[in-house]
Each structure stands twice: as C-alpha cells, then as structure tokens.
Design an enzyme around this catalytic site. Structure first.
Site, PDB file in Angstrom:
ATOM      1  N   HIS A 195       7.158  -7.246  -1.893  1.00  0.00           N
ATOM      2  CA  HIS A 195       7.102  -6.680  -0.277  1.00  0.00           C
ATOM      3  C   HIS A 195       7.931  -7.399   0.578  1.00  0.00           C
ATOM      4  O   HIS A 195       7.783  -7.226   2.035  1.00  0.00           O
ATOM      5  CB  HIS A 195       5.458  -6.735   0.072  1.00  0.00           C
ATOM      6  CG  HIS A 195       4.631  -6.083  -0.804  1.00  0.00           C
ATOM      7  ND1 HIS A 195       4.629  -4.960  -1.394  1.00  0.00           N
ATOM      8  CD2 HIS A 195       3.213  -6.481  -1.239  1.00  0.00           C
ATOM      9  CE1 HIS A 195       3.766  -4.444  -2.161  1.00  0.00           C
ATOM     10  NE2 HIS A 195       2.811  -5.401  -2.014  1.00  0.00           N
TER      11      HIS A 195
ATOM     12  N   SER B 269      -4.833   2.751   3.940  1.00  0.00           N
ATOM     13  CA  SER B 269      -4.965   2.081   2.666  1.00  0.00           C
ATOM     14  C   SER B 269      -5.356   0.589   2.902  1.00  0.00           C
ATOM     15  O   SER B 269      -6.051   0.041   2.088  1.00  0.00           O
ATOM     16  CB  SER B 269      -3.834   2.406   1.657  1.00  0.00           C
ATOM     17  OG  SER B 269      -4.046   2.198   0.461  1.00  0.00           O
TER      18      SER B 269
ATOM     19  N   THR C 134       0.224   8.114 -15.964  1.00  0.00           N
ATOM     20  CA  THR C 134       0.202   7.249 -14.358  1.00  0.00           C
ATOM     21  C   THR C 134      -0.131   8.059 -13.300  1.00  0.00           C
ATOM     22  O   THR C 134      -0.096   7.612 -12.310  1.00  0.00           O
ATOM     23  CB  THR C 134       1.922   6.909 -14.348  1.00  0.00           C
ATOM     24  OG1 THR C 134       2.512   8.050 -14.318  1.00  0.00           O
ATOM     25  CG2 THR C 134       2.203   6.147 -15.574  1.00  0.00           C
TER      26      THR C 134
ATOM     27  N   LYS D 289       0.562  -1.442  -0.012  1.00  0.00           N
ATOM     28  CA  LYS D 289      -0.119  -0.010  -0.065  1.00  0.00           C
ATOM     29  C   LYS D 289       0.815   1.365   0.061  1.00  0.00           C
ATOM     30  O   LYS D 289       0.429   2.518   0.477  1.00  0.00           O
ATOM     31  CB  LYS D 289      -1.034   0.003   1.311  1.00  0.00           C
ATOM     32  CG  LYS D 289      -1.814  -1.269   1.380  1.00  0.00           C
ATOM     33  CD  LYS D 289      -2.296  -1.998   0.059  1.00  0.00           C
ATOM     34  CE  LYS D 289      -3.224  -1.358  -0.589  1.00  0.00           C
ATOM     35  NZ  LYS D 289      -3.493  -1.928  -2.016  1.00  0.00           N
TER      36      LYS D 289
END
Ligand code: A3P
Length: 288
Positions: free
Chosen positions: A103, A133, A225, A53
C-alpha cells in the site's frame, strides 16, 4: 517508529504506529516498514500497488492463479508477499517470479523497482467505497478495539489522519510517478471495472503478466475469485495464516450510498473536486 493514538472527530481512539510522518496500523511489522527500501528486488518481480480496501486481495488471488496456471483452493492471503508486513527473510525466500504487494507510494519503495523495470499492477477504487470499507474493517479488527461512529470517522479518513494516510495523496502521487516513469510497465485496473466485467479485466491481467491462459481458464478464474468464491474459501480468522476478519464484507460498488448522509456527500464531492481538479482519472462511484 513511534506508537501514537489518533482520535476520531468524536474522541474515540485508534492506536497506530507513526514513521516518517506516515501512520500505519498498530499490527504492522515495524521492522519490515523501516527496512522496506532495502529489500533486494528482482527484474521479474510483480508488484500489486493499491490504497487499502481497493480490492488488493482479489487482484492478488487472481494473479497468483494466473501465474500458477491452475486454480488454488487454500486460505493463504496476500500478507505472505506484502512488502511492509511480511518478514523480509520470507520475501527473500520466495521463488521467482515473486508476486508482491504493497500500500506504499513508489517513493517509499526500493529504488530498484524503477531501475529493474518491474511489472506493477496498480489498482484503484472509488474513495467513497474505500472509506466505508475501511471503517467496517477497522471496527472488526481486535487490534484497534475501535468503537467510533461513522460520522466521526469518514472526514478524518478522507483527510488522511488514519493508517496509510490519504487516498488522494496516494493516488495523486502514483499518477505523478506514472508520468515520471513512462518506461515502467504498469497495468492500471479499477475495482469498478472488475465488478462490471471481471472476464474483460482478467484478460488484461493475463496479457500483462504474459501468462496467456486462454478464455476457458479465465472463465473458471472469474468464478473462483468472485466475492462469493473467495469469501467461502478464506474462512480462517487467524491473521497469521489467513484473512483478517472483515476483509470480505460486501464486495460491491456503491455501498457508500448506504453510509454517506447528504451533508457528508456534499462535503466529500467538494473536497474531491478540489483535490482532483488537475487529474484526469475517471473514477466511477456507481455502475450503470
Ligand atoms: P468491502 O468492504 O466494500 O466489501 P482489500 O483487498 O484491498 O483489503 O479490499 C477489501 C475490499 O475488497 C472489501 O470491500 C472486500 O469485500 C472487497 N473484495 C475482496 N475480494 C473481493 C472479490 N473477490 N470480489 C469483489 N470484492 C472483493
């Protein structure tokens, strides 16, 4: 790898996988996680590393277009190059230079990343917005069927009880690895800096990747983007080939103010000060 159920502070359940003391989402690819250290690494691999996130999709999207040298209009998501999620045969089949992402902490990744001095894009986002988030993302994911309340989620997320553990462990570990490996080419980006001035940050990324696309392209890339651009493009809800529902939620800095109560904020700030006391990272929780 075992299946576990983690309860939030109110007793609502989150089903997860657990492996070597770390929790993972229950939709994780267990084979990819267990075998992650075996992935053959190439010298020209580029690896985006971020706590969940933190804006990983954004940086991945910008990076792949910088590498391609043109704008791309598909709904493909970073999952295709995610070391703990994509089937490893698919990762092996990618052409070079591969744009990978994870991650994971460096210590859980293949040793060759250090030996071969791969380029690493290390992305950070303030942990209050990360918690918000994450909560909203998990609420929307059908895999979890989680119905818990924010007040029962926040502390446990910050303390690292849910998937991928603690932002603090992740960040402090990466800071330590950066110190231990000054030879590694690492570009550190902050989500807040990108929101403040995406052109400035994409210039850094362009330089780091050696793509040298020039400002005309970078202007277009900023637009393409942007949150609005990506949100529109990645409309599919199928996790197999597109965005997880809830990936593109708000895309702002400081939404945490709409979620943290004064008591939660006080608790968090004390915890933050304690955990980060020896760390000189400048994490911004708001923009001017
Ligand atoms: P919010 O839930 O706060 O909106 P990740 O990609 O690491 O999973 O992070 C997801 C977070 O990044 C979400 O935050 C999402 O909205 C935000 N995000 C994704 N693409 C973005 C973009 N192009 N610009 C700004 N934020 C973006």
């Amino acid at each position: 790898m075992s299946r576990i159920t983690v309860l939030d502070a109110g007793g609502d359940a989150l089903p997860m996988f657990q492996y070597q003391g770390q929790n993972y989402p229950n939709y994780a690819n267990t084979e990819s996680i267990v075998n992650i250290h075996k992935i053959p690494i190439r010298e020209d691999d580029i690896i985006i590393c971020a706590f969940p996130k933190s804006g990983t999709h954004w940086v991945w999207e910008a990076s792949r277009m910088l590498l391609a040298g043109h704008l791309i209009n598909d709904a493909v998501e970073k999952g295709v190059g995610m070391l703990e999620y994509a089937p490893h045969d698919d990762i092996q089949g990618m052409s070079s230079p591969r744009l990978l992402n994870t991650h994971f902490n460096l210590s859980r990744l293949p040793l060759d990343i250090v030996k071969k001095r791969c380029r690493i894009v290390y992305l950070l986002r303030n942990p209050k917005d990360v918690a918000v988030s994450y909560y909203n993302f998990i609420l929307k994911l059908p895999y979890y069927n989680y119905k818990g309340k924010w007040e029962n989620f926040m502390k446990y997320q910050v303390l690292g009880k849910f998937s991928y553990g603690s932002w603090f462990d992740f960040v402090l570990d990466w800071e330590e690895e950066k110190r231990k490996h000054p030879e590694l080419p690492i570009l550190t980006l902050h989500y807040e800096d990108m929101k403040e001035n995406s052109l400035r940050e994409l210039r850094k990324l362009d330089k780091f990747l050696g793509t040298d696309r020039g400002d005309g392209f970078l202007f277009e890339l900023c637009e393409h983007t942007s949150f609005a651009g990506m949100n529109t493009r990645k409309t599919t809800t199928s996790p197999e080939d597109g965005a997880f529902q809830g990936t593109y939620r708000k895309g702002v800095v400081g939404d945490w103010k709409n979620w943290f109560t004064p008591e939660q904020n006080e608790w968090f700030d004390k915890y933050y000060a304690e955990r980060m006391k020896d760390c000189d990272l400048n994490i911004r929780f708001t923009l001017p």
